[in-house]
Design a protein around this motif. Structure first.
Motif, PDB file in Angstrom:
ATOM      1  N   UNK A 191      33.016 -33.674  24.028  1.00  0.00           N
ATOM      2  CA  UNK A 191      31.915 -34.059  24.919  1.00  0.00           C
ATOM      3  C   UNK A 191      30.731 -34.493  24.071  1.00  0.00           C
ATOM      4  N   UNK A 192      29.731 -35.140  24.701  1.00  0.00           N
ATOM      5  CA  UNK A 192      28.562 -35.653  23.995  1.00  0.00           C
ATOM      6  C   UNK A 192      27.298 -35.043  24.586  1.00  0.00           C
ATOM      7  N   UNK A 193      26.298 -34.878  23.742  1.00  0.00           N
ATOM      8  CA  UNK A 193      25.126 -34.125  24.175  1.00  0.00           C
ATOM      9  C   UNK A 193      23.848 -34.795  23.682  1.00  0.00           C
ATOM     10  N   UNK A 194      23.073 -35.317  24.639  1.00  0.00           N
ATOM     11  CA  UNK A 194      21.773 -35.930  24.331  1.00  0.00           C
ATOM     12  C   UNK A 194      20.737 -35.412  25.326  1.00  0.00           C
ATOM     13  N   UNK A 195      19.481 -35.692  25.045  1.00  0.00           N
ATOM     14  CA  UNK A 195      18.414 -35.361  25.974  1.00  0.00           C
ATOM     15  C   UNK A 195      17.866 -33.963  25.845  1.00  0.00           C
ATOM     16  N   UNK A 196      18.344 -33.194  24.851  1.00  0.00           N
ATOM     17  CA  UNK A 196      17.828 -31.847  24.624  1.00  0.00           C
ATOM     18  C   UNK A 196      16.910 -31.892  23.408  1.00  0.00           C
ATOM     19  N   UNK A 197      15.654 -31.453  23.568  1.00  0.00           N
ATOM     20  CA  UNK A 197      14.674 -31.578  22.503  1.00  0.00           C
ATOM     21  C   UNK A 197      14.334 -30.249  21.843  1.00  0.00           C
ATOM     22  N   UNK A 198      14.547 -29.146  22.484  1.00  0.00           N
ATOM     23  CA  UNK A 198      14.233 -27.845  21.905  1.00  0.00           C
ATOM     24  C   UNK A 198      15.327 -27.433  20.924  1.00  0.00           C
ATOM     25  N   UNK A 199      14.973 -27.049  19.700  1.00  0.00           N
ATOM     26  CA  UNK A 199      15.993 -26.619  18.731  1.00  0.00           C
ATOM     27  C   UNK A 199      16.714 -25.346  19.166  1.00  0.00           C
ATOM     28  N   UNK A 200      16.051 -24.538  19.983  1.00  0.00           N
ATOM     29  CA  UNK A 200      16.737 -23.355  20.510  1.00  0.00           C
ATOM     30  C   UNK A 200      17.667 -23.745  21.656  1.00  0.00           C
ATOM     31  N   UNK A 201      17.196 -24.627  22.538  1.00  0.00           N
ATOM     32  CA  UNK A 201      18.005 -25.024  23.692  1.00  0.00           C
ATOM     33  C   UNK A 201      19.289 -25.747  23.260  1.00  0.00           C
ATOM     34  N   UNK A 202      19.215 -26.552  22.199  1.00  0.00           N
ATOM     35  CA  UNK A 202      20.424 -27.252  21.752  1.00  0.00           C
ATOM     36  C   UNK A 202      21.489 -26.249  21.322  1.00  0.00           C
ATOM     37  N   UNK A 203      21.060 -25.126  20.762  1.00  0.00           N
ATOM     38  CA  UNK A 203      21.998 -24.081  20.346  1.00  0.00           C
ATOM     39  C   UNK A 203      22.716 -23.486  21.550  1.00  0.00           C
ATOM     40  N   UNK A 204      21.965 -23.231  22.613  1.00  0.00           N
ATOM     41  CA  UNK A 204      22.567 -22.621  23.806  1.00  0.00           C
ATOM     42  C   UNK A 204      23.502 -23.597  24.502  1.00  0.00           C
ATOM     43  N   UNK A 205      23.113 -24.892  24.533  1.00  0.00           N
ATOM     44  CA  UNK A 205      23.973 -25.894  25.176  1.00  0.00           C
ATOM     45  C   UNK A 205      25.301 -26.026  24.440  1.00  0.00           C
ATOM     46  N   UNK A 206      25.248 -26.029  23.113  1.00  0.00           N
ATOM     47  CA  UNK A 206      26.486 -26.081  22.323  1.00  0.00           C
ATOM     48  C   UNK A 206      27.386 -24.896  22.654  1.00  0.00           C
ATOM     49  N   UNK A 207      26.806 -23.735  22.583  1.00  0.00           N
ATOM     50  CA  UNK A 207      27.571 -22.505  22.846  1.00  0.00           C
ATOM     51  C   UNK A 207      28.143 -22.484  24.256  1.00  0.00           C
ATOM     52  N   UNK A 208      27.337 -22.825  25.244  1.00  0.00           N
ATOM     53  CA  UNK A 208      27.760 -22.664  26.640  1.00  0.00           C
ATOM     54  C   UNK A 208      28.904 -23.601  26.996  1.00  0.00           C
ATOM     55  N   UNK A 209      28.861 -24.847  26.499  1.00  0.00           N
ATOM     56  CA  UNK A 209      29.957 -25.758  26.831  1.00  0.00           C
ATOM     57  C   UNK A 209      31.258 -25.297  26.192  1.00  0.00           C
ATOM     58  N   UNK A 210      31.190 -24.936  24.930  1.00  0.00           N
ATOM     59  CA  UNK A 210      32.403 -24.494  24.229  1.00  0.00           C
ATOM     60  C   UNK A 210      32.994 -23.265  24.905  1.00  0.00           C
ATOM     61  N   UNK A 211      32.155 -22.351  25.278  1.00  0.00           N
ATOM     62  CA  UNK A 211      32.670 -21.117  25.912  1.00  0.00           C
ATOM     63  C   UNK A 211      33.191 -21.385  27.319  1.00  0.00           C
TER      64      UNK A 211
END
Length: 566
Positions: free
Chosen positions: A364-384
């Protein structure tokens, strides 16, 4: 009149056969002794062909120590033809060539060669690990993780940092600790400079040899630098009136003598599918020999390039993946780089594709997230969320073109979160055409890959590490924790989740890790930006529980934990 014309037709056909006596003038191998997983290449000089050069059918059948014969196709190469083959077992091989031009069939004498063990580390082709289908391993059972770049265009030096050539850029990736490169074959005709832009398909069924040569250069550079290639077969060319990906420039468009009246017919028109299969066969015949071809990526972002609904492209993807698997003797992985379930057209999402057996990896592809903390959660949540599909998962593109420099926190957190969630990550890099998404791979940005790859270098993946956040806790509620572990080995990444205090020094943080075997453990604490060990501790596990004192840190820190063996 009909009776008089008939004998003339028969005589004419007979004379054509006499004039065009298809023959193989020579078969020249590149070597007589071949190393395992190395390219064995035949150059064929074929004469008196009675069909267009790109319609000649060449079949090479290899017999050897493998369980069954391996059949590969040939392809035109600068007025000659080539066959490429990679022996997967050592021993003696024999081969024959069969050539068909629609009127004649010619078979060669049998030839042979010897395959010997490699003199350097050659691990073979990548597969899903039978022990844990979320992980990739080579034929040798050595483990592999996806970490690298998504590159629309690596052919043109303008797109590469410091205008590096293809060879220089792939070497640069390797120097920066990367393992994987994703590259586009674009859907366009001869506009601009075709050799620079990856326009392989100049007309349907006709392939530009200069572009194909550049793809050879990309793959050979990957082989030289131990980088693995995700090759996107159909990309950028399905959006009407878009300068960069215009449907009006697509060879499948009827306005360009293609079969499709509208872009949606690309997925359903049988003539279009026939030409797609010819292109895919060319890709497999020419590049499929290489273990460094990680996977065939069928299509890039159908949601964002053409606005195609999932119920249109998913049936096509399943059928196309089946076709690729049917013609590929090496069993390369097949994937499709859709945007993901966070962005769908229509009522369906990708879950049917994610769960289908023809799809080997979830991307999958991930754009539009600007917070360095939020990008971490988005990565984790999709994979899980899609872990239950039991396939390797990776983010095929992510970036924020305006992330603050020189820190590159967005890149840093994204790659650490993706790998520590059990997946893989490719960051998008390109000159700044689009502020939101494009960012070059400067040395400062690349330093985060060097640090992460240093941390991952000697990880014991064979211990079948599992993502188990339920086994870890901290005395600091705002701390976000990632862990991959077995019962005697663990990796932990700690991220400060406090948005207001992010970047401030954290002291006296403690962790509790359960589910571990009792005994003495060595804990290495790593600076995640420098990629170095900053402190080593020895801790005793009692009642299956480890108590850890975390060194003072800012933003994030990581550690490796292993049972101390005397």
């Amino acid at each position: 009149m009909y009776k008089k014309a008939l004998p003339f037709c028969i005589i004419l056909f007979f004379n054509v056969n006499l004039v065009f006596a298809l023959s193989i003038k020579s078969i020249s191998p590149n070597k007589s002794i071949v190393k395992q997983f190395e390219r064995f290449e035949l150059t064929l000089n074929v004469a008196d062909i009675s069909c267009p050069i790109d319609e000649l059918e060449i079949i090479a059948r290899f017999t050897g120590p493998v369980s069954k014969d391996v059949v590969v196709g040939g392809f035109p190469y600068h007025r000659k033809y080539k066959v490429r083959f990679s022996p997967t077992k050592t021993g003696r091989y024999s081969y024959k060539i069969i050539i068909k031009d629609g009127m004649n069939i010619v078979k060669s004498d049998p030839y042979d060669f010897n395959c010997i063990p490699p003199t350097e580390d050659k691990y073979g082709f990548l597969r899903k690990w039978p022990v844990n289908p979320h992980r990739l391993v080579f034929d040798s059972n050595h483990h592999f993780y996806i970490l690298g770049e998504n590159r629309i265009n690596i052919y043109n030096p303008f797109w590469n940092y410091e205008n590096k050539s293809i060879e220089q850029y792939v070497a640069y990736m390797a120097e920066n600790g990367m393992t994987t490169l994703r590259v586009f074959i674009r859907c366009g005709r001869n506009i601009y400079d075709t050799t620079q832009c990856g326009y392989l398909e100049q007309g349907l069924g006709c392939f530009n040899e200069e572009v194909a040569d550049r793809l050879d250069t990309v793959l050979e550079a990957c082989e030289d630098n131990d980088i693995y290639l995700v090759l996107v077969a159909f990309a950028l060319g399905f959006t009407p009136n878009d300068t960069f990906k215009d449907w009006g420039n697509n060879p499948y468009n009827k306005e360009n003598k293609g079969p499709c009246n509208k872009k949606e017919e690309f997925f359903t028109n049988q003539d279009a599918i026939t030409y797609q299969e010819k292109k895919l066969k060319y890709i497999i015949d020419r590049y499929g020999y290489s273990p460094h071809l990680l996977s065939i990526d069928l299509f890039n972002e159908p949601e964002w390039d053409g606005g195609f609904p999932e119920d249109l492209w998913i049936p096509w993807a399943i059928e196309t993946a089946e076709y690729v698997k049917g013609i590929d003797p090496y069993g390369h992985l097949v994937t499709l780089g859709s945007v993901g379930t966070q962005w769908n057209i229509g009522e369906e999402n990708e879950e049917e594709w994610y769960n289908n057996n023809t799809n080997d990896t979830i991307q999958w592809h991930l754009y539009g997230i600007h917070s360095p903390q939020e990008i971490s959660y988005k990565m984790r949540d999709f994979i899980r969320e899609y872990w239950g599909c039991n396939k390797p998962i990776y983010c095929g593109e992510f970036a924020w073109g305006q992330e603050p420099k020189p820190a590159y926190e967005h890149t840093h957190n994204g790659i650490w979160a993706g790998l520590m969630s059990g997946g893989g990550v490719l960051v998008h890099s390109a000159p700044e055409f689009t502020e939101e998404t494009d960012e070059l791979m400067t040395p400062e940005r690349a330093s985060h890959f060097i640090a992460l790859s240093g941390f991952l270098k000697d990880v014991q993946w064979n211990k079948n590490l599992q993502y188990k956040t339920e086994d870890i806790s901290s005395n600091l509620d705002s701390l976000k924790l990632w862990t991959l572990k077995s019962n005697d080995y663990a990796l932990i990444w700690l991220l400060d989740g406090d948005k207001k205090k992010y970047g401030q020094r954290l002291d006296e943080v403690t962790l509790t890790l359960s589910g571990m075997l009792d005994g003495d453990y060595i804990i290495q604490w790593w600076d995640t930006r420098q990629g170095i060990v900053i402190e080593t501790q020895k801790v005793k596990c009692i009642n299956n529980c480890l108590k850890l004192n975390v060194p003072s840190f800012r933003k994030d820190i990581a550690c490796k934990i292993k049972l101390f063996m005397i």
